[in-house]
Scaffold this motif. Structure first.
Motif, mmCIF file in Angstrom:
data_model
loop_
_atom_site.group_PDB
_atom_site.id
_atom_site.type_symbol
_atom_site.label_atom_id
_atom_site.label_comp_id
_atom_site.label_asym_id
_atom_site.label_seq_id
_atom_site.Cartn_x
_atom_site.Cartn_y
_atom_site.Cartn_z
ATOM 1 N N PRO B 22 -14.545 24.831 39.415
ATOM 2 C CA PRO B 22 -14.476 23.515 39.057
ATOM 3 C C PRO B 22 -13.152 22.751 39.735
ATOM 4 C CG PRO B 22 -14.193 24.639 36.963
ATOM 5 C CD PRO B 22 -14.275 25.338 37.993
ATOM 6 N N ALA B 23 -13.444 22.193 40.885
ATOM 7 C CA ALA B 23 -12.340 21.602 41.598
ATOM 8 C C ALA B 23 -11.979 20.276 41.203
ATOM 9 C CB ALA B 23 -12.778 21.669 43.270
ATOM 10 N N ILE B 24 -12.954 19.304 41.129
ATOM 11 C CA ILE B 24 -12.526 17.997 40.780
ATOM 12 C C ILE B 24 -13.292 17.764 39.381
ATOM 13 C CG2 ILE B 24 -12.825 15.361 41.536
ATOM 14 C CD1 ILE B 24 -12.877 16.267 44.390
ATOM 15 N N GLY B 25 -12.640 17.431 38.635
ATOM 16 C CA GLY B 25 -13.012 17.149 37.245
ATOM 17 C C GLY B 25 -14.010 15.876 37.274
ATOM 18 N N SER B 26 -13.383 14.759 37.137
ATOM 19 C CA SER B 26 -13.954 13.267 37.218
ATOM 20 C C SER B 26 -13.072 12.347 37.544
ATOM 21 C CB SER B 26 -14.492 13.080 35.808
ATOM 22 O OG SER B 26 -15.199 11.772 35.806
ATOM 23 N N ILE B 27 -13.316 11.653 38.745
ATOM 24 C CA ILE B 27 -12.359 10.857 39.470
ATOM 25 C C ILE B 27 -13.034 9.480 39.679
ATOM 26 C CG2 ILE B 27 -11.171 10.308 41.452
ATOM 27 C CD1 ILE B 27 -10.292 12.955 41.374
ATOM 28 N N PRO B 42 -0.793 18.134 43.146
ATOM 29 C CA PRO B 42 -0.411 19.619 43.355
ATOM 30 C C PRO B 42 -1.644 20.267 44.201
ATOM 31 C CG PRO B 42 -1.343 19.494 41.232
ATOM 32 C CD PRO B 42 -1.114 18.065 41.627
ATOM 33 N N SER B 43 -0.830 21.153 45.047
ATOM 34 C CA SER B 43 -1.985 21.610 46.142
ATOM 35 C C SER B 43 -3.013 22.265 45.590
ATOM 36 C CB SER B 43 -1.021 22.970 46.934
ATOM 37 O OG SER B 43 -0.475 23.816 46.258
ATOM 38 N N GLY B 44 -3.991 22.306 46.335
ATOM 39 C CA GLY B 44 -5.386 22.762 45.763
ATOM 40 C C GLY B 44 -6.054 21.887 44.755
ATOM 41 N N CYS B 45 -5.572 20.874 44.550
ATOM 42 C CA CYS B 45 -6.282 20.142 43.565
ATOM 43 C C CYS B 45 -7.476 19.223 43.952
ATOM 44 C CB CYS B 45 -5.335 19.016 42.873
ATOM 45 S SG CYS B 45 -4.730 17.663 44.186
ATOM 46 N N GLY B 46 -8.023 19.524 45.389
ATOM 47 C CA GLY B 46 -9.037 18.970 46.142
ATOM 48 C C GLY B 46 -8.797 17.475 46.768
ATOM 49 N N LYS B 47 -7.449 16.935 47.040
ATOM 50 C CA LYS B 47 -7.470 15.938 47.794
ATOM 51 C C LYS B 47 -8.326 15.750 48.799
ATOM 52 C CE LYS B 47 -2.931 17.026 48.316
ATOM 53 N NZ LYS B 47 -2.151 17.741 47.831
ATOM 54 N N THR B 48 -8.042 16.873 49.727
ATOM 55 C CA THR B 48 -8.878 16.612 51.025
ATOM 56 C C THR B 48 -10.489 16.488 50.914
ATOM 57 O OG1 THR B 48 -7.156 17.824 52.223
ATOM 58 C CG2 THR B 48 -9.449 17.887 53.172
ATOM 59 N N SER B 49 -10.949 17.199 49.707
ATOM 60 C CA SER B 49 -12.333 17.189 49.325
ATOM 61 C C SER B 49 -12.683 15.526 48.930
ATOM 62 C CB SER B 49 -12.637 17.892 48.255
ATOM 63 O OG SER B 49 -12.307 19.424 48.330
ATOM 64 N N ILE B 50 -11.771 14.993 48.251
ATOM 65 C CA ILE B 50 -12.114 13.655 48.058
ATOM 66 C C ILE B 50 -12.410 12.968 49.261
ATOM 67 C CG2 ILE B 50 -11.199 11.601 47.169
ATOM 68 C CD1 ILE B 50 -9.668 12.887 45.028
ATOM 69 N N LEU B 51 -11.681 13.042 50.205
ATOM 70 C CA LEU B 51 -11.771 12.299 51.532
ATOM 71 C C LEU B 51 -13.171 12.695 52.063
ATOM 72 C CD1 LEU B 51 -8.378 11.863 53.382
ATOM 73 C CD2 LEU B 51 -9.400 10.470 51.731
ATOM 74 N N PRO B 213 -9.309 21.654 37.247
ATOM 75 C CA PRO B 213 -10.080 20.559 37.742
ATOM 76 C C PRO B 213 -9.255 19.158 37.861
ATOM 77 C CG PRO B 213 -10.949 21.426 35.736
ATOM 78 C CD PRO B 213 -9.765 22.145 36.224
ATOM 79 N N SER B 214 -9.189 18.691 38.893
ATOM 80 C CA SER B 214 -8.448 17.255 38.905
ATOM 81 C C SER B 214 -8.968 16.248 38.416
ATOM 82 C CB SER B 214 -8.104 16.929 40.442
ATOM 83 O OG SER B 214 -9.091 16.979 41.289
ATOM 84 N N LYS B 215 -7.982 15.527 37.646
ATOM 85 C CA LYS B 215 -8.284 14.310 37.261
ATOM 86 C C LYS B 215 -7.322 13.176 37.662
ATOM 87 C CE LYS B 215 -9.946 15.942 32.712
ATOM 88 N NZ LYS B 215 -9.691 17.216 33.081
ATOM 89 N N ILE B 216 -7.410 12.131 36.978
ATOM 90 C CA ILE B 216 -6.317 11.045 37.654
ATOM 91 C C ILE B 216 -5.407 10.988 36.484
ATOM 92 C CG2 ILE B 216 -5.865 8.569 37.951
ATOM 93 C CD1 ILE B 216 -8.356 8.490 39.467
ATOM 94 N N LEU B 217 -4.071 11.333 37.017
ATOM 95 C CA LEU B 217 -2.887 11.186 35.960
ATOM 96 C C LEU B 217 -2.350 10.056 35.723
ATOM 97 C CD1 LEU B 217 -1.216 13.351 34.194
ATOM 98 C CD2 LEU B 217 0.366 13.332 36.158
ATOM 99 N N ASN B 218 -2.341 9.339 36.739
ATOM 100 C CA ASN B 218 -1.870 7.962 36.725
ATOM 101 C C ASN B 218 -1.971 7.195 38.204
ATOM 102 O OD1 ASN B 218 -0.209 6.863 34.880
ATOM 103 N ND2 ASN B 218 1.409 8.342 35.011
#
Lengths: 270, 255
Positions: B22-27, B42-51, B213-218
């Motif tokens: 699970p790379a991206i939780g719910s954004i 942090p690296s590997g949190c799926g930033k590029t995948s979002i784009l 799996p990334s979520k929005i922290l802030n």
């Protein structure tokens, strides 16, 4: 280049030395050839080597002259050149087309991968008897031999070139909304052009192997035929003369491809 | 509200032969017209995948992306994507490279040629229009890459660490350059970066992601003077405070 600018002495010296070195290399190349030919001629003239077995430059020239006079030379040259060029063109076009198909469908590529590997490792001359049975003894068989020898190399070279295209560029094209055909025509093919030129250079050599080998197997005319015939009747002059002609033809074909390369690659990527 | 981009409960799972990650939780977040958003994490949190998902290159496992209210299904060339490397085609001149997105869309008329010409002139690439990319410096190449994404007039620009391949010196000035052009053209931009200082110096808002799996922290509103250039913003007194805060969030609160 700026011509009105005044260069330093050091720079002029550098340019001059470069030119001198270039001239030296070319002069030495001719000198090596001249020395080789003279040595060969002299050694056979004084009897140090047996000119019956080794032939000699003057005897080669005489043999070529004879071939020209009897009018047979052009027929032999024409036959071999035809087989080589036709085989070369068919194999290059067909091989590139197959590589495109393999790029287009990854499954197709994976399915045929083992077959391509086996065919690449197979010594194509082993197919000689089959080819003769299928196509008879003559030009058709020889062209076919040239094609199968050149084809597999073309497929492998071009497929590797297509696959070497950067993922980033493909992604960029997709993000612009490009379809698969646009990615092929605007990115993959131009990207692979330098590889295509080096593939042509390899193919020149491969096509000559194919046509001469084909003529060794089955032929009534051509340079390969002359070499085999010369060997069988112990006319080493004919063998040597044919080999020299072959060198000139193969060199000429390579030079044509090199010229094409020069014409098509401008100052783009170095 | 004038929202150009909406991410609605996007999630993503990577599938590999050895399992699923699970790379991206719910954004979910949205971007307003003309905004400059930076995404850090942090690296590997799926930033590029979002784009990639926003661009339509990658299908999310759940949720949907809307651009101008329309659901994104596949890439249609309505967004401009700028990558780490300039990815200019070495066999095309700068002008031909800039024209590429128009060509892909089959837009050929004189109005489009005019548009390309005016962009080249406006942003100092006119004298290089006949040059090949290999003849340009790294900074100029990245500028040409930006002009290329602008030529087809996209509403939204996606910037995937576009400066990370450049050396530090060039990076700062190219960042200034790109920022200025984007603002001049009144484009909306989403920047993904791992460089906190870069994010603070360009963004109106910064989205901070958690690790996988990334979520929005802030989501932070950066309240510095927006008329300043990124370089000037770096000299601003709030800058180091923001840096410390984001650094802390990424390194400690993310554990």
């Amino acid at each position: 280049m700026k011509t009105n600018e005044k260069y330093s002495k050091e720079h002029l010296l550098y340019v001059n030395n470069r030119r001198k070195n270039k001239f030296f290399i070319i002069a030495m190349r001719f000198l090596v050839l001249a020395a080789f030919i003279s040595l060969w001629e002299i050694l056979s003239a004084v009897g140090a080597i047996d000119s019956f077995l080794m032939s000699s430059p003057s005897r080669i020239i005489k043999t070529v002259k004879n071939l020209v006079v009897t009018g047979n030379l052009w027929m032999h040259v024409g036959t071999t050149l035809y087989e080589t060029v036709v085989g070369f063109l068919i194999a290059t076009a067909l091989g590139t087309a197959i590589a495109v198909a393999f790029w287009w469908s990854e499954n197709l590529r994976k399915i045929f991968e083992p077959y391509v590997i086996v065919l690449n490792s197979l010594p194509k001359i082993a197919l000689g008897p089959i080819i003769i049975v299928w196509f008879g003894s003559g030009t058709k068989s020889i062209v076919f031999m040239t094609v199968i020898i050149t084809l597999i190399v073309t497929i492998i070279t071009m497929q590797n070139a297509f696959l070497s295209c950067g993922k980033g560029k493909i992604m960029l094209m997709k993000s612009m909304g490009a379809n698969k055909f646009q990615i092929l025509s605007k990115l993959i093919l131009p990207h692979s052009f330098p590889s295509f030129i080096s593939c042509l250079k390899i193919n020149v050599g491969m096509a000559w192997i194919g046509s001469i080998m084909g003529e060794y197997l089955t032929s009534k005319q051509g340079i390969g035929y002359l070499i085999v015939y010369g060997g069988q009747v112990f006319k080493l002059d004919l063998v040597m003369a044919s080999t020299v002609i072959l060198c000139v033809l193969a060199g000429g074909m390579y030079a044509l491809v090199a010229l094409l390369e020069k014409k098509t690659t401008r100052k783009r990527e170095r | 509200m004038n929202e150009i981009l909406e991410l609605d409960r996007i999630s993503l799972t990577y599938h590999t032969p050895s399992g699923e990650i699970p790379a991206i939780g719910s954004i979910s977040f949205s971007v307003e017209n003309g905004e400059f958003i930076a995404i850090i994490g942090p690296s590997g949190c799926g930033k590029t995948s979002i784009l990639s998902i926003v661009a339509g290159l990658l299908k999310p496992s759940g949720g949907e992306v809307r651009i101008n209210g329309k659901k994104v299904v596949k890439p249609d060339g309505s967004i401009g994507y700028m990558l780490q490397k300039d990815e200019l085609f070495p066999w095309l001149t700068i002008e031909q490279n800039v024209r590429l997105p128009l060509e892909i869309k089959g837009l050929k008329g004189t109005e489009y040629s005019e548009k390309v010409r005016s962009l080249l002139k406006k942003y100092g690439l006119w004298e290089f229009r006949g040059s090949y990319p290999s003849e340009l410096s790294g900074g100029m190449r990245q500028r040409a890459a930006l002009i290329r994404t602008l030529s087809s007039s996209p509403d939204l620009l996606l910037l995937d660490e576009p400066f990370s391949a450049l050396d530090f010196q060039t990076r700062i000035s190219v960042c200034d350059d790109v920022y200025e052009i984007i603002k001049k053209e009144k484009k909306t931009a989403v920047l993904v970066t791992h460089d906190i200082t870069e994010a603070i110096s360009v963004a109106d808002r910064i989205v901070v992601l958690t690790k996988r799996p990334s979520k929005i922290l802030n989501i932070h509103d950066i309240d510095t003077d927006k008329t300043l250039s990124p370089l000037k913003r770096r000299e601003n007194k709030d800058f180091s405070a923001w840096f410390e805060r984001l650094w802390r969030e990424l390194n400690y609160e993310n554990k």
